[in-house]
Design a protein around this motif. Structure first.
Motif, PDB file in Angstrom:
ATOM      1  N   UNK A 210       0.814  -1.216   0.000  1.00 61.86           N
ATOM      2  CA  UNK A 210       0.000   0.000   0.000  1.00 61.86           C
ATOM      3  C   UNK A 210       0.842   1.258   0.000  1.00 61.86           C
ATOM      4  N   UNK A 211       1.991   1.195   0.690  1.00 66.40           N
ATOM      5  CA  UNK A 211       2.787   2.411   0.869  1.00 66.40           C
ATOM      6  C   UNK A 211       4.054   2.443   0.010  1.00 66.40           C
ATOM      7  N   UNK A 212       4.134   1.577  -0.980  1.00 71.95           N
ATOM      8  CA  UNK A 212       5.322   1.555  -1.843  1.00 71.95           C
ATOM      9  C   UNK A 212       4.920   1.663  -3.318  1.00 71.95           C
ATOM     10  N   UNK A 213       4.530   2.841  -3.776  1.00 69.95           N
ATOM     11  CA  UNK A 213       4.015   2.988  -5.157  1.00 69.95           C
ATOM     12  C   UNK A 213       5.098   3.069  -6.226  1.00 69.95           C
TER      13      UNK A 213
ATOM     14  N   UNK B 240      -4.207  -7.794  -1.683  1.00 68.53           N
ATOM     15  CA  UNK B 240      -2.928  -7.098  -1.569  1.00 68.53           C
ATOM     16  C   UNK B 240      -2.539  -6.440  -2.884  1.00 68.53           C
ATOM     17  N   UNK B 241      -2.742  -7.132  -3.991  1.00 71.12           N
ATOM     18  CA  UNK B 241      -2.379  -6.564  -5.297  1.00 71.12           C
ATOM     19  C   UNK B 241      -3.237  -5.351  -5.633  1.00 71.12           C
ATOM     20  N   UNK B 242      -4.506  -5.377  -5.257  1.00 65.61           N
ATOM     21  CA  UNK B 242      -5.372  -4.247  -5.573  1.00 65.61           C
ATOM     22  C   UNK B 242      -5.022  -3.004  -4.754  1.00 65.61           C
ATOM     23  N   UNK B 243      -4.326  -3.193  -3.631  1.00 65.95           N
ATOM     24  CA  UNK B 243      -3.901  -2.016  -2.861  1.00 65.95           C
ATOM     25  C   UNK B 243      -2.652  -1.371  -3.444  1.00 65.95           C
ATOM     26  N   UNK B 244      -1.978  -2.059  -4.357  1.00 66.12           N
ATOM     27  CA  UNK B 244      -0.751  -1.511  -4.952  1.00 66.12           C
ATOM     28  C   UNK B 244      -1.123  -0.526  -6.060  1.00 66.12           C
TER      29      UNK B 244
END
Length: 969
Positions: A599-602, A618-622
């Motif tokens: 989430x915090x590593x774009x 998890x993938x959708x939060x990226x």
């Protein structure tokens, strides 16, 4: 007397006439003359007073002359022309032009303008493209000042190795050298050779390198300031140059005596400083070794069978006195004052004496400090004084396991104290504690690589360990350097595979290296979650690259990593954010931790979470859009989530979703809507089909590598189309695919540029006709061939055919080829000297007569796997392999193949390359199997019991028993 008086009168008259003529000539020389420059039709003419032009005026004329359509006429004093040019001095003295008021010079106009500029005392502003024509004109017109200007320009450009202009100097170097050679200006010829020698490492990258004149290349290679990264770089460059000469010339040279012609330049290569696998894989299959170097020990010929002894004899078996006498005045390892990078990767001949005596032999005009004692290691012998290579910034010693840590540290301290990058991959004899010594040797160090190839991940879910035991403990050598402030400039540190790394050692490293930005601790199995977290807490908002695959990285480490990298997306830039995250096989992580990390590593460019519990959530939060490499192997992600990632990251180059069973859901191809990607490597199973292949844009991208695993289905038509997708397609691997003879032959016919072909557990009808397709030339570029459970009919004749059609193989695997006999092993040993990886399994007869031919013929082997290949291996095979295969690092055996039903534990392996031995054991055949059923061979009824794993590191030998059958990755 009358006659005598008459003679005197005549003589006085001649003297009077000569004086008058001289006076007349002097008067004529001081008068101006119109000098007409150029020839051809023009729209008009313009007279220019040359004496009134400034330096800028001359430069402007030179720049504009190409566009001028008028003839330029310069008013120049004859006195100046006579003084500055031998050409004009001659025509004004001895030819009819002496009385002319207008002289025409038919020559290249810009060149004449520059010569006139030089004659009037102005400095020339030369470019690389102008040097050759100006030099030619200067020599023809005899303008010494212009020749000196050309010489000064070449010296300033090439002597220092610094490119002071935007011109591609190397592009014009051959023409400059040819012009200097044709005009006899030897000083510029020497400067060109010196310039090419100093810039050789950059010149080999230039496409025009193959057009360099032979004599210039010869002078360059012979030059004492030849600067290359490695002997292999020099060898590749000279082979490339030679192979690009005309075919007729090559044939003519090879039919003549090898010491004559263009092949003679190949003798400049030092075979003894090339990696053995390079010699056996690149040189032996294509060239007679005699064209490279004449043996000093009187061999009639060199071949793959004796090249190992030749390369190692003068370095490993000779006393120090021999080294001192042999290397005086010779470069050995090529080091110069211009060297910025030295790469000795794979040169396992390298030792401490070689480094010191090579450096001492360098003829450098540098100060050599005189030492009467050894302050660093008093118990070590006193090495010769060596120069300091102040420009050397990168030093690579990968796989050089013979050099000892103390020798290396002393050499680094004396030779390159300003070193920035030190790479010691697969040098397991070097302890992690070397960083203490390096703080004194190379205090400016920024990159340190101490990684080794890891094989066992001792974690729940990966390997079930029954019993572990420390078998041998080696004494740890304590260096005598005083502890300092560590390595304050170190930014990148790799300890991958260092199983001896403990939490305490990692914490000490953290305090000694406060500036770290990139860390690789993958495979460090002794580290705990809390130990990793403690280390990460030392670096708030620092890391750009973090790799911890196969470790105990868990909840505590996850929270610490978020503390070690910036999480405020709005306030950070891409250059300061985490760009690489590798958490493969980190089984301690839960889904909520992965969600927080993504989430915090774009700004991630490389993301690897294979074998973890990463999910679609998890993938959708990226939210990143910069991904280049994505590895989700053996996870539960679906096609919908992967499509979401791909749609936002169009620059994705590597995609690995092999083993992701949920990829078959939500239909991957329907979500991509025909979008084209830049994928270069695709590794997929479930979810890959002909339709998805098209919809993902794989038919129009730069695909170079395709691996299809379980669950994926790709038709023969699609495989044939790969050659039309990319001319650089190199790798294809098919596992559990249905293939046929027709499809196989069509694919091989189309993909003649393949480097790797892997067929594993494939179904269908593949016959001997497919093997014969290699005769069409598709095997010439092949370096890796794996035929596993697809060709049970293969016989010795087929192996012989492959040996002639695929001569350059470096990796070879035959599994389930039950018809092969010991003759096939002899073919492999005699034809493929360059093999560095060999896997033979379930080839029941191939080692029935032992494997001694393999130990003598394939001496470049680094990985050897023999399982169920014939009960003919002696109990001492491990020790024999470590003695006869000096490059061998990994060995896998099965007790079923031992004559004594066991293998002896090796001794004295501390000073060999061998690092991992796997010994598989089987249960005895069940009573259910009758003797008649087991008549063919004794392997019927055998099933795997466990595997003995022996691993060596700097601390000693560790043995363990695991339930799984292990294979080298």
């Amino acid at each position: 007397m009358a006659d005598r008086s008459h003679e005197v009168a005549l003589l006085e008259g001649e003297i009077m006439s000569s004086s008058v003529a001289a006076a007349a000539a002097a008067a004529a020389a001081s008068t101006p003359v119109l000098l007409e420059v150029g020839f051809g039709c023009c729209d008009g003419e313009k007279i220019i007073e040359a004496g009134t032009l400034s330096s800028e005026d001359w430069k402007g004329l030179v720049a504009e002359v190409e566009n001028l359509r008028i003839r330029l006429i310069f008013r120049v004093h004859k006195e100046l022309l006579v003084k500055q040019s031998t050409y004009f001095r001659s025509i004004f003295s001895n030819f009819r032009e002496a009385g002319y008021e207008r002289i025409t010079v038919e020559w290249d106009t810009p060149t004449i303008l520059m010569l006139l500029q030089c004659m009037h005392g102005f400095n020339l502003s030369l470019s690389s493209s102008m040097v050759a024509p100006v030099l030619q004109g200067a020599v023809f017109f005899g303008v010494e000042s212009a020749i000196s200007s050309c010489e000064e320009w070449v010296a300033s450009m090439f002597h220092t190795g610094s490119n002071q202009s935007n011109d591609n100097i190397l592009l014009c170097l051959p023409s400059i050298w040819t012009t200097a050679s044709d005009t006899g200006v030897t000083s510029i010829m020497e400067l060109c050779a010196k310039g090419l020698a100093i810039n050789f490492a950059e010149a080999v990258l230039w496409e025009g390198f193959v057009d360099i004149p032979f004599l210039l290349l010869w002078a360059c290679v012979d030059h004492p300031e030849l600067t290359v990264h490695s002997e292999m770089q020099l060898c590749n460059a000279l082979l490339r140059w030679y192979e690009n000469q005309t075919e007729e010339l090559q044939l003519a040279e090879l039919t003549r005596h090898p010491c004559e012609g263009y092949t003679s330049i190949l003798k400049k290569i030092q075979l003894s400083l090339l990696p053995i696998e390079f010699i056996l894989g690149r040189l032996v299959p294509k060239y007679p070794l005699e064209i490279f170097e004449v043996g000093t020990r009187g061999e009639e010929s060199l071949s793959g069978a004796n090249i190992l002894e030749y390369c190692f004899a003068s370095i490993l078996k000779s006393p120090l006195e021999f080294l001192q006498k042999s290397w005086v005045g010779k470069p050995a390892i090529r080091l110069t004052q211009h060297s910025q990078e030295v790469d000795l990767s794979g040169c396992q001949q390298v030792t401490g004496p070689l480094l010191f005596w090579s450096s001492a032999a360098c003829n450098l005009e540098l100060s050599k400090p005189s030492r009467i004692s050894n302050p660093l290691f008093p118990h070590k012998p006193l090495w010769p004084d060596i120069p300091c290579f102040e420009n050397l910034k990168t030093f690579t010693l990968s796989e050089c396991w013979r050099i000892q840590e103390e020798d290396l540290c002393e050499w680094l301290a004396a030779a390159c104290p300003k070193l920035l990058i030190l790479r010691l991959q697969d040098c397991s004899q070097i302890a992690i504690s070397i960083y203490i010594s390096l703080s004194a040797c190379c205090p400016l160090l920024e990159v340190l690589d101490l990684s080794v190839t890891e094989e066992i991940v001792e974690m729940k879910g990966a390997v079930t360990v029954q019993k572990s035991q420390i078998l041998v403990v080696y004494p740890v050598t304590h260096v005598l350097y005083n502890k300092s402030d560590g390595l304050p400039n170190l930014k990148e540190l790799s300890l991958r595979g260092r199983s001896e790394l403990s939490d305490g050692m990692l914490d000490s490293l953290g305090h000694k290296c406060p500036a770290l930005q990139a860390v690789d601790i993958s495979g460090c199995s002794q580290l705990t979650d809390s130990g990793i977290a403690t280390f990460l807490n030392l670096y708030p908002n620092c890391f750009k690259d973090f790799r911890a695959a196969g470790t105990s990285f868990g909840p505590a480490s996850s929270r610490a990593l978020l503390h070690a990298v910036p999480v405020d997306v709005a306030s950070i830039s891409k250059n300061h954010a985490l760009q690489t995250l590798d958490l493969d096989k980190c089984f301690g992580l839960e889904e909520k931790h992965l969600i927080q990390l993504l989430k915090y590593q774009p700004f991630l460019a490389h993301l690897s979470m294979a074998y973890t519990c990463v999910s679609d959530t998890a993938l959708f939060t990226f939210s990143g859009t910069d991904l280049l490499h994505l590895n989700l192997r053996e996870t539960q992600v679906s096609g919908r989530a992967v499509t979401h990632i791909m749609a936002k990251n169009s620059r994705l180059k590597v995609l690995n979703t092999r083993g992701c069973t949920q990829m078959a859901t939500n239909n991957l191809e329907l979500q991509c809507d025909g979008q084209s990607f830049l994928l270069e490597e695709v590794i997929m199973g479930w979810g890959l089909s002909d339709s998805s292949f098209k919809s993902m844009g794989l038919g129009s991208c730069r695909l170079q590598s395709l691996t299809v695993g379980v669950g994926g289905t790709v038709s023969n038509t699609t495989l044939r189309s790969l050659s039309h997708i990319s001319s650089t397609f190199k790798h294809i691997s098919l596992c559990f695919q249905v293939i046929s003879d027709e499809g196989m032959m069509s694919m091989l016919q189309e993909l003649k540029g393949l480097h790797t072909l892997e067929l594993q557990h494939c179904l269908g009808q593949i016959s001997r006709e497919s093997i014969r397709m290699f005769e069409g030339g598709c095997g010439l570029n092949l370096t890796c061939l794996r035929l596993e459970r697809v060709t049970p009919w293969m016989e010795d004749s087929d192996v012989l055919l492959l040996s002639s059609t695929c001569p350059g193989l470096c990796r070879l695997s035959f599994v389930g080829c039950q018809c092969l006999t010991s003759d096939s092993l002899k073919i492999i040993a005699s034809k493929w000297h360059g093999l560095y990886e060999l896997k033979l399994e379930d080839c029941y007869q191939i080692t029935m007569d032992g494997a001694s031919c393999l130990l003598l013929g394939c001496q470049a082997l680094q990985v050897l796997h023999l399982r169920h290949t014939g009960k003919g291996l002696p109990g001492s095979f491990i020790q024999d392999s470590s003695m006869h295969l000096p490059l061998l690092q990994k060995l896998a055996l099965d007790t079923c193949d031992s004559v004594e039903k066991f293998f002896n534990k090796p001794t004295n392996t501390r000073y060999s390359a061998l690092r991992v031995v796997q010994i598989a054991r089987c249960h005895q055949p069940s009573l259910f199997w009758s003797p008649s059923t087991r008549a063919n061979h004794h392997y019927f009824g055998q099933c795997h019991k466990d595997t003995i794993v022996l691993e060596w590191n700097t601390c000693g030998l560790k043995g363990r028993f695991v339930n799984e059958r292990l294979c080298f990755s």
